[in-house]
Structures are given as structure tokens and as C-alpha cells.
Design a protein around this motif. Structure first.
Motif, PDB file in Angstrom:
ATOM      1  N   GLY A   1     -28.128  45.696  19.417  1.00 30.42           N
ATOM      2  CA  GLY A   1     -29.311  44.935  19.803  1.00 30.42           C
ATOM      3  C   GLY A   1     -29.832  44.023  18.718  1.00 30.42           C
ATOM      4  N   SER A   2     -29.365  44.147  17.489  1.00 30.29           N
ATOM      5  CA  SER A   2     -29.800  43.214  16.446  1.00 30.29           C
ATOM      6  C   SER A   2     -28.697  43.103  15.400  1.00 30.29           C
ATOM      7  N   PRO A   3     -28.589  41.953  14.758  1.00 30.00           N
ATOM      8  CA  PRO A   3     -27.543  41.785  13.741  1.00 30.00           C
ATOM      9  C   PRO A   3     -27.694  42.752  12.574  1.00 30.00           C
ATOM     10  N   GLU A   4     -28.940  43.045  12.201  1.00 32.73           N
ATOM     11  CA  GLU A   4     -29.151  43.954  11.072  1.00 32.73           C
ATOM     12  C   GLU A   4     -28.631  45.346  11.401  1.00 32.73           C
ATOM     13  N   ASP A   5     -28.986  45.837  12.591  1.00 25.74           N
ATOM     14  CA  ASP A   5     -28.517  47.158  12.991  1.00 25.74           C
ATOM     15  C   ASP A   5     -27.002  47.169  13.174  1.00 25.74           C
ATOM     16  N   ALA A   6     -26.480  46.078  13.715  1.00 28.57           N
ATOM     17  CA  ALA A   6     -25.028  45.999  13.910  1.00 28.57           C
ATOM     18  C   ALA A   6     -24.305  46.056  12.572  1.00 28.57           C
ATOM     19  N   ALA A   7     -24.839  45.371  11.571  1.00 27.17           N
ATOM     20  CA  ALA A   7     -24.200  45.366  10.248  1.00 27.17           C
ATOM     21  C   ALA A   7     -24.220  46.765   9.644  1.00 27.17           C
ATOM     22  N   ASP A   8     -25.365  47.429   9.738  1.00 32.68           N
ATOM     23  CA  ASP A   8     -25.463  48.788   9.203  1.00 32.68           C
ATOM     24  C   ASP A   8     -24.514  49.732   9.936  1.00 32.68           C
ATOM     25  N   ALA A   9     -24.552  49.658  11.272  1.00 29.31           N
ATOM     26  CA  ALA A   9     -23.747  50.580  12.072  1.00 29.31           C
ATOM     27  C   ALA A   9     -22.260  50.333  11.863  1.00 29.31           C
ATOM     28  N   LEU A  10     -21.891  49.063  11.771  1.00 30.76           N
ATOM     29  CA  LEU A  10     -20.475  48.748  11.614  1.00 30.76           C
ATOM     30  C   LEU A  10     -19.961  49.226  10.254  1.00 30.76           C
ATOM     31  N   GLN A  11     -20.781  49.078   9.243  1.00 25.68           N
ATOM     32  CA  GLN A  11     -20.351  49.566   7.932  1.00 25.68           C
ATOM     33  C   GLN A  11     -20.202  51.086   7.950  1.00 25.68           C
ATOM     34  N   GLU A  12     -21.181  51.727   8.549  1.00 26.23           N
ATOM     35  CA  GLU A  12     -21.113  53.192   8.660  1.00 26.23           C
ATOM     36  C   GLU A  12     -19.854  53.606   9.424  1.00 26.23           C
ATOM     37  N   ALA A  13     -19.555  52.875  10.486  1.00 24.85           N
ATOM     38  CA  ALA A  13     -18.394  53.204  11.311  1.00 24.85           C
ATOM     39  C   ALA A  13     -17.088  52.979  10.546  1.00 24.85           C
ATOM     40  N   MET A  14     -17.012  51.890   9.814  1.00 28.16           N
ATOM     41  CA  MET A  14     -15.776  51.602   9.087  1.00 28.16           C
ATOM     42  C   MET A  14     -15.517  52.633   7.999  1.00 28.16           C
TER      43      MET A  14
END
Lengths: 185, 194
Positions: free
Chosen positions: B40-53
Motif C-alpha cells: 500500500g505504500s512505497p516505504e512499506d514495500a521497501a521495508d517488507a521487500l528487504q525483510e523478505a529478501m
């Protein structure tokens, strides 16, 4: 076309913006750390924040379309940030064209447009994808406003123009006007 | 010869320092698109994607090969995004108050762009489970079966979530086209000029 079929068709055509360079850099840096010994005394969260902050400048550069490449023929383009614009709703497109032709000089605007983070927040709020070409702060009709001109992702024939409130990207985002401008017209 | 995703993941597990990075580079834009719209937001996506990777990097040894590597990666990303979204739900959100949307030119492109924006905004307001299903099936083009594997649910559940989500989105598009109500389905707007 049924409602559901149309929704599916429109969803399939939503743009796919590439991963921003700042996010790529942060993740690649984090993965590089993973390949070495991980210092367990450091908070991952604080490192992420640091990386994101460090990459913010890169993000802004990417956002505004400034080339940092060492290519011999860089296409350098910085957004023009101007204060003192006076736009009227009637004949807006013509006023905008006239003002765009006058590059003027960048100046503080006392709006979100004065910082990379502010522009990023506003673009996120208005779902704007294209790089910002200019930000004109001033008035639009009776209201204080900032006029953002961005490239239109997917069709170079157009530029996208957003008239937003000076606090765009904060608690409330007001889009006063949104148009596409045919650059060939 | 280009290594397959599975070969890259196996090489990473075997100690190849560059393999996971290549896998990330290969799929990052699609993973970003999923993360962006699921979070829902680029900031959350960046955090979540890093966590996922990082999770994928560390847990690569647990990949059993019973699904495609991309399915496995997407499952980790979607779960990270939904977790992030649940954690952030109490955070104040941006409120849109549109005074006016106008069309300066009588072109379909303008109307389509406005509907696209409305659709993105409506998508962000769907319940998490419906949004994730729609992002994967309708936006990213995954099959129902593959989406079911990513979301760890039955294909019928995916279909149901998509159907309910599309109904909400269709209702929103109807409101946009017919702001005064009335309940009748109007034809798509074709621009209006100013």
C-alpha cells in the motif's frame, strides 16, 4: 463489457514501475552484508533506516531524472523549482505553457517542493510515476498551490500536470486539478 | 548458458557468493510491483521487500523444489508485506480530498488515466486477502493455482477473494463514472474537454 471483465482488463493494464534505484541499492547492500559476518549487536532496523536514508539522495536523483552516469553524453535534467506562480483555472494550460517556456531560476517555495522527501511523499500520495520536471509554487485561483509537471509514464506524447495543495503528501492531499498535456499540440 | 532460478538458488546454498544477487536482480521489478501494491505504500514495500529478501537469503536451504523458485520468493514477499501492513494499520494514512479532476483534452487517455488512479486507490482499500489475490492474479497475471500456492490457500479461496475484490472495484468505478448515483451502469466516460 461486464463490470468484472472491465475491472480485470484495467488491472492488467496498471503500470509496473521498476524498483527504485534507492530500494535496489539498499537491498543489495543488505545482501552484501549477509554474505559477510553479521554483527549481531547491530539492529537490522537501524541499519535499514540508515541505508534508506543514505539512498535518499539517489532516490531524489532518480525521481527528478538527473543522470549520475559517467556516460560522456549524460542527459542532465533537474526539476525547475519556482516560486511566485499565479495561475487561473481559466486558460490554465496556456498559462502553463507560457511559464514553462520561461525557465527562470530555482528558488525556495516554502512548500513540500523544497525537499526531495517532500516531492517523493507528494508523488506517492497522488500516484504519480513519472519523473518530476518542474514544480511551480504560488496560487491557483484563490488557493495556494503547487503545480507539478511530470513525464507521463507509458506515452512520451504526454506530460502530466498536477495542481496540488502546498502540504501535498502530508496528512491530507488535495488534488485541485489533474490533466494530461499533449506536448505535440 | 543462463542458469535457471533453481540452479541459482542451489548455487547460493552451495556457497556461490553471487548467485542470490543474480536471482534478486532477475526478479526484482516483478517482486517490487507485487510488494508495492500489496503493502500500500512505497516505504512499506521497501521495508517488507528487504525483510523478505533477507529471509529468502537465509532460508534458501529450506527450499524443497516442490514449487517454482519465483512462487517461493513471491510467497515470502507477500507474507512480509501483509505482516508489515498489519503492523502499520494503526498509522495515520493520507486522506485524499479531490476538489476537481478535469480533462483538458478530449482524449480517451485522460479518462483512462483518471480511472487508473481511482482503481489504484480503490485497490489499496481492499481487505488484505482480497488485495493480495487480485494483485497476483489480475495485475501480475499469475494463474489461480499458482496464486493459491503463493498465498497458501485453496484455489477456490483465491477465486472467491478475487471475485469479491473485483466487485468492490467495479462498484468504485461505477461511482466515479456516476457520481450522482442512480444505480444505472453508464458507458465509460470519453473525456469531456474544458
Amino acid at each position: 463489457m461486464s463490470d468484472e471483465v472491465e475491472v480485470r482488463a484495467r488491472l492488467a493494464r496498471l503500470p509496473h514501475p521498476p524498483m527504485p534505484a534507492s530500494v535496489t541499492a539498499a537491498i543489495e547492500a543488505r545482501l552484501a552484508e549477509e554474505r559477510t559476518v553479521i554483527p549481531i549487536t547491530r539492529s537490522h532496523r537501524s541499519r535499514l533506516n540508515w541505508l534508506v536514508a543514505a539512498a535518499a539522495a539517489v532516490a531524489f536523483v532518480s525521481l527528478v531524472g538527473v543522470s549520475t552516469s559517467s556516460s560522456p553524453t549524460p542527459v542532465a535534467q533537474t526539476p525547475v523549482i519556482r516560486a511566485g506562480a499565479v495561475f487561473e483555472p481559466a486558460g490554465f494550460a496556456e498559462q502553463l505553457r507560457s511559464r514553462m517556456g520561461n525557465e527562470g531560476s530555482s528558488a525556495p517555495t516554502a512548500t513540500f517542493a523544497d525537499s526531495a522527501a517532500g516531492i517523493t511523499a507528494c508523488m506517492n500520495a497522488i500516484k504519480g510515476y513519472g519523473p518530476v520536471m518542474s514544480a511551480d509554487a504560488g496560487t491557483y485561483g484563490e488557493a495556494n498551490a503547487v503545480v507539478l509537471v511530470t513525464r507521463y509514464v507509458g506515452n512520451a506524447q504526454y506530460e502530466e500536470v498536477w495542481v496540488v495543495a502546498p502540504d501535498c503528501g502530508t496528512s491530507q492531499t488535495v488534488v485541485m486539478r489533474h490533466i494530461l498535456v499533449d506536448v505535440d499540440s | 548458458m543462463t542458469a535457471t532460478d533453481a540452479e541459482l538458488l542451489a548455487a547460493h546454498v552451495a556457497g556461490d557468493a553471487d548467485a542470490f544477487g543474480e536471482l534478486f536482480t532477475r526478479h526484482r521489478d516483478r517482486l517490487w510491483a507485487v510488494a508495492l501494491r500489496t503493502s500500500g505504500s512505497p516505504e512499506d514495500a521497501a521495508d517488507a521487500l528487504q525483510e523478505a529478501m533477507i529471509a529468502a537469503f537465509r532460508r534458501a536451504g529450506s527450499f524443497r523444489g516442490d514449487a517454482a523458485v519465483t512462487t517461493w520468493l513471491h510467497r515470502i514477499v507477500v507474507n512480509a508485506c501483509l505482516d508489515q501492513h498489519r503492523r502499520r494499520k494503526s498509522r495515520p494514512t493520507t486522506t485524499w480530498i479531490e476538489s476537481l479532476h478535469e480533462r483538458e483534452y478530449d482524449r480517451d487517455d485522460v479518462a483512462n488515466r483518471e480511472l487508473q488512479i481511482e482503481l489504484e486507490r480503490a485497490l489499496a482499500t481492499l481487505p488484505d486477502d482480497q488485495r493480495a489475490a487480485i494483485v497476483l492474479v489480475d495485475v501480475e497475471g499469475y494463474s489461480v493455482d499458482e496464486t493459491a500456492r503463493i498465498l497458501d490457500c485453496a484455489p477456490g479461496t483465491v477465486k472467491s477473494r478475487c471475485s469479491r475484490g473485483r466487485a468492490r472495484l467495479a462498484a468504485r468505478l461505477l461511482e466515479v463514472r456516476n457520481p450522482d448515483g442512480g444505480g444505472s451502469v453508464l458507458p465509460p466516460r470519453q473525456g469531456g474537454g474544458s
